[in-house]
Write an enzyme that holds these catalytic residues in place. Structure first.
Site, PDB file in Angstrom:
ATOM      1  N   GLY A 170      41.980  19.752  15.401  1.00 15.03           N
ATOM      2  CA  GLY A 170      41.776  18.729  16.430  1.00 15.03           C
ATOM      3  C   GLY A 170      43.127  18.306  16.989  1.00 15.03           C
ATOM      4  O   GLY A 170      43.342  17.168  17.398  1.00 15.03           O
TER       5      GLY A 170
ATOM      6  N   TYR B  27      29.079   6.649  15.101  1.00 14.78           N
ATOM      7  CA  TYR B  27      30.448   6.955  14.673  1.00 14.78           C
ATOM      8  C   TYR B  27      30.782   6.201  13.386  1.00 14.78           C
ATOM      9  O   TYR B  27      31.310   6.787  12.426  1.00 14.78           O
ATOM     10  CB  TYR B  27      31.382   6.542  15.810  1.00 14.78           C
TER      11      TYR B  27
HETATM   12  N1  SER Z   1      39.458   4.074  18.639  1.00  8.80           N
HETATM   13  C1  SER Z   1      38.201   4.360  18.032  1.00  8.80           C
HETATM   14  C2  SER Z   1      37.080   4.115  18.958  1.00  8.80           C
HETATM   15  O1  SER Z   1      37.200   3.237  19.781  1.00  8.80           O
HETATM   16  C3  SER Z   1      38.007   3.529  16.816  1.00  8.80           C
HETATM   17  O2  SER Z   1      38.313   4.288  15.707  1.00  8.80           O
HETATM   18  O3  SER Z   1      36.077   4.754  18.847  1.00  8.80           O
END
Ligand code: SER
Length: 318
Positions: free
Chosen positions: A8, A142
């Site tokens: 990545g 997520y």
């Molecule tokens: N920067 C990330 C997001 O906003 C948080 O881990 O998804």
């Protein structure tokens, strides 16, 4: 001999991490891998390999054949994109992790770095100075994938002795490459619009406070954590890490000190709902005690360095 593979490498963290690892380990020992067929321009001096982290056999073969000793597994969908494509986000964020954890379990890797996020916290978590160990009921795809990943990292460490290390990154602010698909991306986008002389339309409302960090601090933390003696690493899920915290209104005020005509307005969208479930600020005393973490950049410093370095050309490369 260390030989690192960054999977990545074309993303926001990867582009900077590879360059720092290359300085430390030498070009041949800091390999950039990404799903993109073309090597990103900023990595053109590096050894680059096209790799789909979901192709378990190809990843295994490369790591074993090339005698890689440590992997930085950065390939993931971030919070906003994951909400739009939950099935793929779960697959991408979890399957790659198992491939790498299994390689370490079998003795093919000495160390793994896998990033977690403030997204592991949720609406029931204490919001201010969020402790290392607290209620964690993430409500985004997520966040769920990162929390599950943390549990698996700790499990592989306890059960199989895998040396896996992790940081719960806050929102990361950088100018070398653009972030993509995150809820904290506003705090990068805002600099490009300020430099272009545009009014910035913020997708978070003015008082949404989130933990943030300048990329130099995040990279230094990552390298320090990976170099710390294993016995110092008391947390094998993931470390809380604090840089600074601010709201869209506060960053706009700081930018106005340099660009007095800069204007911001607020048009919150679905990302507001995500941000509302995340902490305002983070207690990172475990990272400080275990491996000596200390941030260097506050809001004033990061605004100054961003305005000095943001190149609006990057927007056309996206
Ligand atoms: N920067 C990330 C997001 O906003 C948080 O881990 O998804």
């Amino acid at each position: 001999m260390r030989k690192a593979l960054v999977i990545g490498a074309g993303g926001q963290i990867g582009t900077e991490l590879v360059l720092r690892l290359r300085e430390k380990l030498g070009t041949e020992n800091a390999i950039a891998a990404d799903v993109k067929t073309e090597c990103p321009p900023s990595l053109k001096e590096c050894v680059y390999v096209q790799m789909d982290v979901l192709d378990r056999e190809a990843v295994r073969k490369y790591i074993i054949d090339e005698k890689i000793t440590e992997v930085y597994l950065l390939a993931a969908l971030l919070s906003a994109t994951a909400e739009k494509n939950p099935d793929f986000a779960w697959k991408l964020n979890m399957e790659g992790l198992f491939t790498i954890l299994d390689l370490a379990k079998e003795g093919h890797l000495q160390k793994i770095f896998w990033p977690s996020s403030i997204a592991v916290f949720g609406p029931t978590t204490p919001k201010d100075q969020t402790p290392q160990r607290t209620i964690m009921e993430p409500s985004t795809v997520y966040g769920i994938s990162k929390q599950a990943g943390e549990r698996w990292c700790e499990y592989y460490h306890k059960k199989f002795g895998v040396d896996v290390r992790s940081i719960r990154y806050p929102g990361l602010i950088s100018y070398t490459s653009l972030p993509g698909g995150g809820t904290t991306d506003y705090a990068v986008d805002i600099f490009y619009q300020a430099k272009l002389g545009n009014t910035y339309s913020s997708f978070l409302n003015s008082e949404t406070r989130l933990p943030m960090m300048f990329m130099d601090d995040a990279i230094r933390a990552t390298l320090d954590l990976m170099e710390a003696p294993s016995e110092n690493i008391g947390i094998r899920s993931s470390y809380n890490l604090n840089g600074c915290d601010f709201t869209p209104a506060e960053i706009a005020t700081e930018i106005k000190k340099h660009i007095p005509d800069f204007e911001i307005n607020y048009e919150p969208d679905y990302r507001q709902d995500i941000a509302d479930t995340w902490p305002n600020s983070i207690d990172d005393s475990s990272a400080r005690e275990d491996w000596g973490w200390k941030e260097r950049y506050d809001l004033t410093d990061l605004v100054k360095v961003m305005l000095e370095n943001v190149d609006v050309q990057l927007l056309s490369e996206k």
